[in-house]
Write an enzyme that holds these catalytic residues in place. Structure first.
Site, PDB file in Angstrom:
ATOM      1  N   LYS A   1       0.773  -1.105  -0.056  1.00  0.00           N
ATOM      2  CA  LYS A   1       0.190   0.023  -0.009  1.00  0.00           C
ATOM      3  C   LYS A   1       0.932   1.289   0.005  1.00  0.00           C
ATOM      4  O   LYS A   1       0.749   2.232  -0.722  1.00  0.00           O
ATOM      5  CB  LYS A   1      -0.809  -0.070   1.269  1.00  0.00           C
ATOM      6  CG  LYS A   1      -1.957  -1.104   1.236  1.00  0.00           C
ATOM      7  CD  LYS A   1      -2.719  -1.361   2.555  1.00  0.00           C
ATOM      8  CE  LYS A   1      -3.509  -2.433   2.217  1.00  0.00           C
ATOM      9  NZ  LYS A   1      -4.427  -3.138   3.233  1.00  0.00           N
TER      10      LYS A   1
ATOM     11  N   GLN B   1      -4.139  -1.994   9.823  1.00  0.00           N
ATOM     12  CA  GLN B   1      -3.999  -3.063   9.126  1.00  0.00           C
ATOM     13  C   GLN B   1      -4.638  -4.125  10.194  1.00  0.00           C
ATOM     14  O   GLN B   1      -4.225  -4.292  11.325  1.00  0.00           O
ATOM     15  CB  GLN B   1      -2.617  -3.239   8.816  1.00  0.00           C
ATOM     16  CG  GLN B   1      -2.161  -4.711   8.022  1.00  0.00           C
ATOM     17  CD  GLN B   1      -2.923  -4.676   6.540  1.00  0.00           C
ATOM     18  OE1 GLN B   1      -3.049  -3.811   5.707  1.00  0.00           O
ATOM     19  NE2 GLN B   1      -3.597  -5.844   6.204  1.00  0.00           N
TER      20      GLN B   1
ATOM     21  N   ASP C   1     -11.110   2.736   4.318  1.00  0.00           N
ATOM     22  CA  ASP C   1     -11.338   1.224   4.424  1.00  0.00           C
ATOM     23  C   ASP C   1     -12.672   1.132   4.333  1.00  0.00           C
ATOM     24  O   ASP C   1     -13.142   0.023   3.979  1.00  0.00           O
ATOM     25  CB  ASP C   1     -10.589   0.693   5.498  1.00  0.00           C
ATOM     26  CG  ASP C   1      -9.646  -0.189   5.425  1.00  0.00           C
ATOM     27  OD1 ASP C   1      -9.344  -0.644   4.075  1.00  0.00           O
ATOM     28  OD2 ASP C   1      -8.776  -0.800   6.268  1.00  0.00           O
TER      29      ASP C   1
END
Ligand code: NDP
Length: 294
Positions: A54, A98, A121
């Site tokens: 990412k 994460q 997200d």
């Protein structure tokens, strides 16, 4: 009949190019550079790889990336304090924690502490709630489901009025993808581990989304001829011809499915490349929202 392959790599590149241009335009017009902060706890190698991918993608597209890594024994307070700082930092437009987090941390509380406007997200309950409601739109759509919809759209699949069957109802894939398809006017059926006759449902579907985590479970005989099949699954299958001893396969048995389906995503090279591309698109969107508010 052999299905047309939906090329996720190509479509992801198109999305990345849109983001690259959007970032460059913002820089040129306002001098502002979008930023994504990643938060990782512990040393899980898969999480470390995902975060690195990412961060690299941010660099490639001209987005600033801010990496934060805590040791495995980080406290709830330490992680939530960092999230509050990132919430307040105007250089940060998106915050990505994460997952999975180590078991002693309250994942839900940490995700809820992310500013809604930085929830790139798309997992904040308010975003999910808006996704579920008629006439409301989430600020951000969860990345993998967003990628599935984009693959269908880019491949010219008619969603409105289609019978769509989603196999899997997880919070990160199955459920949000079902809500998105419903918003796009598909008639949606959600199947799961307690579904009595899965094939009876999938055989009626114009669109099948497989997000199960069981390798090659959906076979060609379970599909309606001409159906569009999106395979989210990523599973390892022993393969002695490969150096690492396995290869990646999906939740769909590609060989039999491609003989029946009209369009199908491969694994790898289907949904996989879309997830990070959509995260980048969400980060640019977050920066645009922040700029519009200034
Ligand atoms: P989960 O394990 O969270 O969910 C799996 C779902 O499949 C559950 O809803 C479960 O039902 C259902 N299921 C399990 N067995 C059966 C069965 N025999 N028949 C019907 N339904 C069944 O998985 P995720 O949603 O997180 O991930 C699914 C797959 O997608 C995995 O392979 C994962 O690696 C992959 N993935 C890929 C991503 C990408 O970027 N390409 C991103 C995220 C995930 P129940 O609810 O009843 O338990």
């Amino acid at each position: 009949m052999t299905a047309e392959i939906i090329d996720g790599k190509k479509i992801a590149e198109k999305v990345r190019e849109e983001v690259r241009q959007g970032v460059a335009k913002m820089k040129e017009e306002t001098g502002y550079v979008p930023g994504l902060a990643t938060v990782r706890v512990g040393e899980d190698p898969a999480s470390a790889t995902y975060v690195r991918m990412k961060q690299r993608m941010c660099e490639t597209l001209g987005i600033n990336s801010f990496g934060h890594t805590f040791p495995e024994d980080a406290t709830q307070e330490e992680v939530e304090t960092l999230v509050s700082e990132l919430n307040a930092n105007p250089s940060v437009n998106g915050i990505l924690v994460q997952l999975p987090l180590p078991g002693h941390l309250d994942e839900e509380a940490i995700l809820n502490s992310i500013d809604l406007a930085k929830d790139v997200d798309g997992f904040h309950p308010v975003n999910i709630g808006r996704l579920a409601m008629k006439g409301r739109d989430p600020l951000f759509i969860p990345c993998t489901p967003y990628g599935c919809i984009r693959l269908l759209e880019e491949s010219g699949v008619q969603i409105s009025g289609a019978e769509a069957v989603i196999v899997g109802r997880s919070n990160i894939v199955g459920l949000p993808v079902a809500m998105l398809l419903q918003k796009a006017n598909a008639t949606v059926t959600i199947c799961h581990s307690r579904t009595k006759d899965l094939a009876e449902h999938t055989r009626n579907a114009d669109i099948v989304i497989a997000a199960i985590g069981r390798r090659e479970m959906i076979t060609g005989d379970m599909l309606k001829p001409g159906a569009a099949v999106i395979d989210v699954g990523i599973n390892q299958k022993e393969d002695a011809s490969r150096k690492r001893g396995y290869r990646l396969v999906g939740d769909v048995d590609f060989e039999s499915a491609k003989e029946v389906a009209g369009k199908i995503t491969p694994v790898p090279g289907g949904v996989g490349p879309m997830t990070i591309a959509m995260l980048m698109a969400n980060t640019l969107r977050a920066a645009q929202i922040a700029q519009d508010e200034n």
